[in-house]
Write a protein that holds these residues in place. Structure first.
Motif, PDB file in Angstrom:
ATOM      1  N   GLU A  49       1.695  -1.269   0.152  1.00  0.00           N
ATOM      2  CA  GLU A  49       0.253  -1.189  -0.119  1.00  0.00           C
ATOM      3  C   GLU A  49      -0.557  -0.917   1.156  1.00  0.00           C
ATOM      4  N   LYS A  50      -0.127  -1.528   2.252  1.00  0.00           N
ATOM      5  CA  LYS A  50      -0.925  -1.377   3.477  1.00  0.00           C
ATOM      6  C   LYS A  50      -0.909   0.067   4.008  1.00  0.00           C
ATOM      7  N   THR A  72       1.011   3.949  -3.499  1.00  0.00           N
ATOM      8  CA  THR A  72       1.786   3.228  -4.506  1.00  0.00           C
ATOM      9  C   THR A  72       3.265   3.409  -4.147  1.00  0.00           C
ATOM     10  N   GLY A  73       4.105   2.578  -4.756  1.00  0.00           N
ATOM     11  CA  GLY A  73       5.542   2.700  -4.524  1.00  0.00           C
ATOM     12  C   GLY A  73       6.036   4.079  -4.956  1.00  0.00           C
ATOM     13  N   CYS A  80       6.673  -4.089   0.367  1.00  0.00           N
ATOM     14  CA  CYS A  80       5.384  -3.699  -0.202  1.00  0.00           C
ATOM     15  C   CYS A  80       4.776  -2.591   0.674  1.00  0.00           C
ATOM     16  N   GLY A 133      -1.604   2.393   2.049  1.00  0.00           N
ATOM     17  CA  GLY A 133      -2.538   3.056   1.131  1.00  0.00           C
ATOM     18  C   GLY A 133      -1.814   3.871   0.073  1.00  0.00           C
ATOM     19  N   HIS A 186       3.010  -4.697 -12.588  1.00  0.00           N
ATOM     20  CA  HIS A 186       2.329  -5.367 -11.475  1.00  0.00           C
ATOM     21  C   HIS A 186       2.972  -5.102 -10.117  1.00  0.00           C
ATOM     22  N   SER A 187       4.078  -4.374 -10.122  1.00  0.00           N
ATOM     23  CA  SER A 187       4.747  -4.142  -8.828  1.00  0.00           C
ATOM     24  C   SER A 187       4.629  -2.687  -8.406  1.00  0.00           C
ATOM     25  N   GLU A 188       3.485  -2.099  -8.727  1.00  0.00           N
ATOM     26  CA  GLU A 188       3.343  -0.664  -8.426  1.00  0.00           C
ATOM     27  C   GLU A 188       3.230  -0.355  -6.932  1.00  0.00           C
ATOM     28  N   HIS A 189       2.976  -1.388  -6.115  1.00  0.00           N
ATOM     29  CA  HIS A 189       2.883  -1.134  -4.670  1.00  0.00           C
ATOM     30  C   HIS A 189       4.162  -1.499  -3.918  1.00  0.00           C
ATOM     31  N   PHE A 190       5.248  -1.650  -4.669  1.00  0.00           N
ATOM     32  CA  PHE A 190       6.513  -2.017  -4.031  1.00  0.00           C
ATOM     33  C   PHE A 190       7.537  -0.897  -4.190  1.00  0.00           C
ATOM     34  N   ASN A 202       7.194   0.268  -9.827  1.00  0.00           N
ATOM     35  CA  ASN A 202       6.688   0.239 -11.207  1.00  0.00           C
ATOM     36  C   ASN A 202       7.803   0.390 -12.247  1.00  0.00           C
TER      37      ASN A 202
END
Ligand code: PLP
Length: 397
Positions: A333-334, A338-339, A331, A336, A363-367, A358
């Protein structure tokens, strides 16, 4: 000339391109790019398997087989399935040889789904399920699965998404892209709901043999009262390192098999004959040697998996510990980002290709998804580059 585009199927026209392919079209055009994107073994098909295919060509065994596939191969799949998951299927009336698991998924979904039907698709997941449901006239209903839940389907979430129009649930564990797995107790928790609501399960078991850390694969079909409402879709692409041979199979109770079989008969006739001989060799003649070759490949994936986990830990990128398949799903996300931002940035600045999350669901756009079906050397170089990419990010400075 008259415009013919208005004649095309609007559902097919509206389908998005696969996020994996879109990204890899770009990556493939770049020189010396380290690609950690493709979901296929970096090992060639074991030579003994290939020889069986070559022999079949030399000996002129190049015509159609029975629609359902070679009888010997269906028998071999039946005993393999019985040994591996402890469920018996009749090779004459419950096992169908298909063109990859891909065909199996398509015809299983078409056998179930018609206009207005809903099919539950736990996400993140492999890219084809929702498009296939839409093409069959149905409505794919995503169930968002969370990292905190190990990307499993929980009974609470499952119940939330069932409506009177729900016909089926797709389960795909070990999971692509997360590496998550639903163990026996997880499946037992949702089975009563599936039975109570009279749903069919399509269980994509293509990564069944690839589980790690002593986690035992459990097929949902092996649970009490589930065999009669489960369609197992599996194949030879991943564990057997046979992606290009295009060979898979479906195991289903007879009443479901009969419908699936008709679609296969009209759409495909039979799976490629040469590939069927390759698969037959893989499961039979030198099965003992073959299985140790395959287990060896699995151990190498496991070594890479552990290497990746250690590196993510050192870099400080949270990553769900994958228990199966050959993917890691960290992930970002931290940071800042998106994947997608991360993946394009990494590609642009370091020439390393990973797949934005994505591609596997909204729902997995930050991976991002990383395939460890790549050499340890490529993984080491890629992780070093990723480390320096992250260190140089403005959000880190
Ligand atoms: N199911 C999953 C979860 C996959 O990841 C893939 C391929 O990546 C397939 C099915 C398709 O497999 P096959 O090559 O057998 O068509």
């Amino acid at each position: 000339m008259k415009d013919i585009s208005s004649l095309l199927n609007p559902v097919a026209k509206a389908l998005p391109m696969s996020g994996i392919r879109t990204f890899f079209g770009i990556a493939a055009s770049r020189k010396d790019c380290i690609s950690l994107g493709v979901g296929e073994p970096d090992f060639p098909t074991p030579p003994a398997f290939c020889k069986a295919g070559i022999d079949s060509v030399r000996e002129g065994r190049t015509g159609y087989t029975a629609n359902a596939g070679l009888k010997e191969l269906r028998e071999a799949i039946s005993s393999y399935t019985s040994d591996f998951i402890g469920v018996d299927y009749d090779p004459e009336s419950e096992i169908l040889v298909t063109v990859g698991a891909s065909e199996g998924l398509d015809i299983a979904i078409r056998a179930i789904c018609s206009a207005g039907d809903e099919v539950l698709v736990p996400e993140p997941c492999f890219v084809c399920y929702s498009p296939l449901v839409a093409l069959a006239g149905g409505t794919p209903v995503p169930i968002p699965c969370r990292m905190e839940d190990g990307f499993k389907v929980t009974p609470e979430e499952l119940e939330k998404y069932i409506t009177p129009r729900t016909k089926a649930l797709i389960l795909a564990y070990p999971n692509n892209p997360t590496g998550g797995i639903m163990e026996k107790s997880d499946l037992e928790a949702i089975a009563p709901i599936i039975k109570e609501k009279n749903l069919i399960v399509i269980s994509d078991e293509i990564y069944a043999e690839l589980s790690y850390d002593g986690v035992e694969f459990c097929s949902v079909a092996s649970l009490e009262g589930m065999r009669e409402r489960t369609i197992i879709v599996s194949g030879f692409s991943k564990y057997f390192a046979m992606t290009g041979w295009r060979l898979g199979y479906v195991c289903a109770p007879k009443c479901v098999y009969d419908v699936i079989f008709k679609i296969h008969q009209y759409a495909i006739m039979c799976a490629p004959t040469v590939a069927q001989y390759v698969a037959l060799e893989a499961l039979t003649s030198s099965a003992k040697d073959n299985f140790s070759t395959l287990r060896n490949m699995r151990d190498i994936y496991d070594e890479r998996r552990r290497f990746l986990m250690k590196r993510f830990d050192e870099i400080g990128l949270p990553c769900f510990p994958p228990k199966g398949a050959f993917y890691a799903f960290p992930c970002v996300e931290k940071l800042g980002m998106t994947g997608e931002e991360f993946a394009y940035g990494l590609l642009d600045s370091k020439n390393v290709a990973v797949v934005p999350g994505n591609a596997f669901g909204a729902h997995s756009e930050h991976f991002i998804r990383i395939s460890y079906a790549s050499s340890l050397d490529a993984l080491t170089r890629a992780m070093d580059l990723m480390d320096s990419y992250i260190t140089a990010l403005p959000s880190r400075n």
